[in-house]
Design a protein around this motif. Sequence first.
Motif, PDB file in Angstrom:
ATOM      1  N   THR A 142       0.837  -1.187   0.000  1.00  0.00           N
ATOM      2  CA  THR A 142       0.000   0.000   0.000  1.00  0.00           C
ATOM      3  C   THR A 142       0.876   1.242   0.000  1.00  0.00           C
ATOM      4  O   THR A 142       2.108   1.156  -0.083  1.00  0.00           O
ATOM      5  N   SER A 143       0.236   2.407   0.052  1.00  0.00           N
ATOM      6  CA  SER A 143       0.976   3.658  -0.083  1.00  0.00           C
ATOM      7  C   SER A 143       0.402   4.713   0.848  1.00  0.00           C
ATOM      8  O   SER A 143      -0.594   4.485   1.543  1.00  0.00           O
ATOM      9  N   TYR A 144       1.040   5.884   0.824  1.00  0.00           N
ATOM     10  CA  TYR A 144       0.578   7.001   1.644  1.00  0.00           C
ATOM     11  C   TYR A 144       1.032   8.302   0.996  1.00  0.00           C
ATOM     12  O   TYR A 144       2.049   8.320   0.278  1.00  0.00           O
ATOM     13  N   PRO A 145       0.311   9.393   1.193  1.00  0.00           N
ATOM     14  CA  PRO A 145       0.774  10.685   0.663  1.00  0.00           C
ATOM     15  C   PRO A 145       2.022  11.131   1.408  1.00  0.00           C
ATOM     16  O   PRO A 145       2.136  10.914   2.622  1.00  0.00           O
ATOM     17  N   PRO A 146       2.973  11.751   0.731  1.00  0.00           N
ATOM     18  CA  PRO A 146       4.192  12.231   1.403  1.00  0.00           C
ATOM     19  C   PRO A 146       3.843  13.124   2.595  1.00  0.00           C
ATOM     20  O   PRO A 146       2.921  13.943   2.528  1.00  0.00           O
ATOM     21  N   GLY A 147       4.562  12.933   3.684  1.00  0.00           N
ATOM     22  CA  GLY A 147       4.358  13.777   4.854  1.00  0.00           C
ATOM     23  C   GLY A 147       3.271  13.311   5.791  1.00  0.00           C
ATOM     24  O   GLY A 147       3.062  13.916   6.849  1.00  0.00           O
ATOM     25  N   THR A 148       2.565  12.226   5.430  1.00  0.00           N
ATOM     26  CA  THR A 148       1.544  11.679   6.330  1.00  0.00           C
ATOM     27  C   THR A 148       2.072  10.391   6.964  1.00  0.00           C
ATOM     28  O   THR A 148       3.106   9.860   6.562  1.00  0.00           O
ATOM     29  N   ILE A 158       4.940   2.447   0.462  1.00  0.00           N
ATOM     30  CA  ILE A 158       5.760   3.417  -0.261  1.00  0.00           C
ATOM     31  C   ILE A 158       4.926   4.662  -0.496  1.00  0.00           C
ATOM     32  O   ILE A 158       3.697   4.569  -0.659  1.00  0.00           O
ATOM     33  N   ASP A 159       5.560   5.827  -0.495  1.00  0.00           N
ATOM     34  CA  ASP A 159       4.748   7.023  -0.742  1.00  0.00           C
ATOM     35  C   ASP A 159       4.349   7.071  -2.217  1.00  0.00           C
ATOM     36  O   ASP A 159       5.018   6.523  -3.096  1.00  0.00           O
ATOM     37  N   GLU A 160       3.200   7.682  -2.484  1.00  0.00           N
ATOM     38  CA  GLU A 160       2.533   7.555  -3.778  1.00  0.00           C
ATOM     39  C   GLU A 160       3.386   8.010  -4.973  1.00  0.00           C
ATOM     40  O   GLU A 160       3.578   7.239  -5.927  1.00  0.00           O
ATOM     41  N   PRO A 161       3.900   9.244  -4.974  1.00  0.00           N
ATOM     42  CA  PRO A 161       4.687   9.641  -6.154  1.00  0.00           C
ATOM     43  C   PRO A 161       5.957   8.823  -6.344  1.00  0.00           C
ATOM     44  O   PRO A 161       6.391   8.597  -7.474  1.00  0.00           O
ATOM     45  N   CYS A 162       6.544   8.341  -5.256  1.00  0.00           N
ATOM     46  CA  CYS A 162       7.756   7.518  -5.385  1.00  0.00           C
ATOM     47  C   CYS A 162       7.450   6.185  -6.053  1.00  0.00           C
ATOM     48  O   CYS A 162       8.295   5.631  -6.771  1.00  0.00           O
ATOM     49  N   SER A 163       6.246   5.652  -5.828  1.00  0.00           N
ATOM     50  CA  SER A 163       5.878   4.396  -6.478  1.00  0.00           C
ATOM     51  C   SER A 163       5.817   4.583  -7.989  1.00  0.00           C
ATOM     52  O   SER A 163       6.245   3.719  -8.756  1.00  0.00           O
ATOM     53  N   GLY A 194       0.993  15.952  -4.539  1.00  0.00           N
ATOM     54  CA  GLY A 194       2.287  15.474  -4.061  1.00  0.00           C
ATOM     55  C   GLY A 194       3.335  15.575  -5.157  1.00  0.00           C
ATOM     56  O   GLY A 194       3.045  15.337  -6.329  1.00  0.00           O
ATOM     57  N   THR A 195       4.549  15.935  -4.772  1.00  0.00           N
ATOM     58  CA  THR A 195       5.653  16.034  -5.723  1.00  0.00           C
ATOM     59  C   THR A 195       6.836  15.223  -5.218  1.00  0.00           C
ATOM     60  O   THR A 195       7.231  15.352  -4.057  1.00  0.00           O
ATOM     61  N   ALA A 196       7.382  14.380  -6.090  1.00  0.00           N
ATOM     62  CA  ALA A 196       8.615  13.652  -5.783  1.00  0.00           C
ATOM     63  C   ALA A 196       9.655  14.036  -6.830  1.00  0.00           C
ATOM     64  O   ALA A 196       9.375  13.972  -8.030  1.00  0.00           O
ATOM     65  N   VAL A 197      10.817  14.450  -6.390  1.00  0.00           N
ATOM     66  CA  VAL A 197      11.903  14.820  -7.298  1.00  0.00           C
ATOM     67  C   VAL A 197      12.976  13.745  -7.236  1.00  0.00           C
ATOM     68  O   VAL A 197      13.446  13.382  -6.152  1.00  0.00           O
ATOM     69  N   ILE A 198      13.351  13.236  -8.423  1.00  0.00           N
ATOM     70  CA  ILE A 198      14.367  12.186  -8.511  1.00  0.00           C
ATOM     71  C   ILE A 198      15.554  12.734  -9.292  1.00  0.00           C
ATOM     72  O   ILE A 198      15.384  13.295 -10.385  1.00  0.00           O
ATOM     73  N   GLU A 199      16.737  12.592  -8.717  1.00  0.00           N
ATOM     74  CA  GLU A 199      17.966  13.025  -9.382  1.00  0.00           C
ATOM     75  C   GLU A 199      18.978  11.884  -9.339  1.00  0.00           C
ATOM     76  O   GLU A 199      19.217  11.300  -8.283  1.00  0.00           O
ATOM     77  N   ASN A 200      19.538  11.548 -10.504  1.00  0.00           N
ATOM     78  CA  ASN A 200      20.493  10.443 -10.609  1.00  0.00           C
ATOM     79  C   ASN A 200      19.926   9.153 -10.024  1.00  0.00           C
ATOM     80  O   ASN A 200      20.625   8.384  -9.374  1.00  0.00           O
ATOM     81  N   GLY A 201      18.630   8.956 -10.272  1.00  0.00           N
ATOM     82  CA  GLY A 201      17.972   7.732  -9.839  1.00  0.00           C
ATOM     83  C   GLY A 201      17.619   7.662  -8.369  1.00  0.00           C
ATOM     84  O   GLY A 201      17.110   6.646  -7.901  1.00  0.00           O
ATOM     85  N   LYS A 202      17.856   8.744  -7.627  1.00  0.00           N
ATOM     86  CA  LYS A 202      17.587   8.737  -6.194  1.00  0.00           C
ATOM     87  C   LYS A 202      16.573   9.814  -5.828  1.00  0.00           C
ATOM     88  O   LYS A 202      16.601  10.924  -6.371  1.00  0.00           O
ATOM     89  N   LEU A 203      15.709   9.484  -4.895  1.00  0.00           N
ATOM     90  CA  LEU A 203      14.728  10.442  -4.403  1.00  0.00           C
ATOM     91  C   LEU A 203      15.435  11.511  -3.573  1.00  0.00           C
ATOM     92  O   LEU A 203      16.150  11.207  -2.621  1.00  0.00           O
ATOM     93  N   VAL A 204      15.246  12.782  -3.947  1.00  0.00           N
ATOM     94  CA  VAL A 204      15.878  13.869  -3.192  1.00  0.00           C
ATOM     95  C   VAL A 204      14.849  14.755  -2.505  1.00  0.00           C
ATOM     96  O   VAL A 204      15.194  15.549  -1.630  1.00  0.00           O
ATOM     97  N   LEU A 205      13.572  14.633  -2.895  1.00  0.00           N
ATOM     98  CA  LEU A 205      12.536  15.481  -2.307  1.00  0.00           C
ATOM     99  C   LEU A 205      11.181  14.823  -2.482  1.00  0.00           C
ATOM    100  O   LEU A 205      10.875  14.285  -3.549  1.00  0.00           O
ATOM    101  N   SER A 206      10.368  14.838  -1.432  1.00  0.00           N
ATOM    102  CA  SER A 206       9.003  14.336  -1.520  1.00  0.00           C
ATOM    103  C   SER A 206       8.129  15.180  -0.611  1.00  0.00           C
ATOM    104  O   SER A 206       8.278  15.159   0.609  1.00  0.00           O
ATOM    105  N   LEU A 207       7.236  15.964  -1.232  1.00  0.00           N
ATOM    106  CA  LEU A 207       6.399  16.900  -0.492  1.00  0.00           C
ATOM    107  C   LEU A 207       4.939  16.756  -0.902  1.00  0.00           C
ATOM    108  O   LEU A 207       4.633  16.289  -2.002  1.00  0.00           O
ATOM    109  N   ASP A 208       4.043  17.206  -0.045  1.00  0.00           N
ATOM    110  CA  ASP A 208       2.611  17.097  -0.300  1.00  0.00           C
ATOM    111  C   ASP A 208       1.925  18.349   0.222  1.00  0.00           C
ATOM    112  O   ASP A 208       2.280  18.861   1.294  1.00  0.00           O
TER     113      ASP A 208
END
Length: 279
Positions: free
Chosen positions: A100-106, A126-131, A152-166
């Motif tokens: 299952t999943s959850y919104p970032p920050g919850t 896993i958080d939703e945008p990361c999935s 929700g926003t997930a930012v990925i750089e060089n294959g790694k999650l660097v930011l996840s906000l909601d």
Amino acid sequence: MKMDYLAQTNQNLIIIDEIVNDETPITAPNNVHIGIDLGTADIQTVVIDDQGVPIAAFLDWADVVRDGVVVDYAGACRIVRSQLQKVQNKLGIEPKEAITSYPPGTDPRISINVVESAGVVVSHVIDEPCSVAALLHIDNGAVVDVGGGTTGTAVIENGKLVLSLDEPSGGRHVSLTIAGGLGVDMAEAELCKRRSHEDPVIAAMARPVIEKMSDIVATHIVDHQPEAIYLTGGGTLIKGFADIFRQTFPKIEIVELSRALYLTPLAIASYGLTLQGEE
């Protein structure tokens, strides 16, 4: 390679659209992966095989979650239990585990508790945008997940999650605007929102809320330079949504998928394949 993942995902989303809420029994493969998405406007369960192809999908429109918080716990549990029973009836197997999943920050325990109330073990959360980022194999980009209550926003750089906000702005806020503008109740406003592609007046009413969402995302990514923004969630289906994002981010590719309503639950189920590949 990126387009291969996009094309395959689009195809799987079309399959979900064709089989959603179809309870016709089929022969289940040896291994399945179950993803359960507790959304603000709906609850979805998607089942895929070891190739990532959807074989069962169930959706119930529901008002049991608000801004990432379950406000009708009993109702959410009842719907999840019902969908898992339909999975069992369709596939002839008893579901034992789910992702299952959850919104970032919850708090992810909220989703876990609801799903496990149905008698299955939550193997991963896993958080939703990361999935979605994992499903699309994004190396440098941002996933914007617009649900019923949150963006929700997930930012990925060089294959790694660097930011996840909601942030608390989603499809429900569009419906509130429509309800106020037309003088109708929320149920009617929801139906009007889903007809936005047929009614330019509705699309025009939604525009200021979508612009606010794009401003939220601009704030989220202000210190980053994603190559593309991938749109997911039922809220992105409102007419003109992608065009407004293209105006806000003229230098960033805006990527739409074929049936974005089903993208997050597909991504949640597909996360099981990612984990399997790591074993």
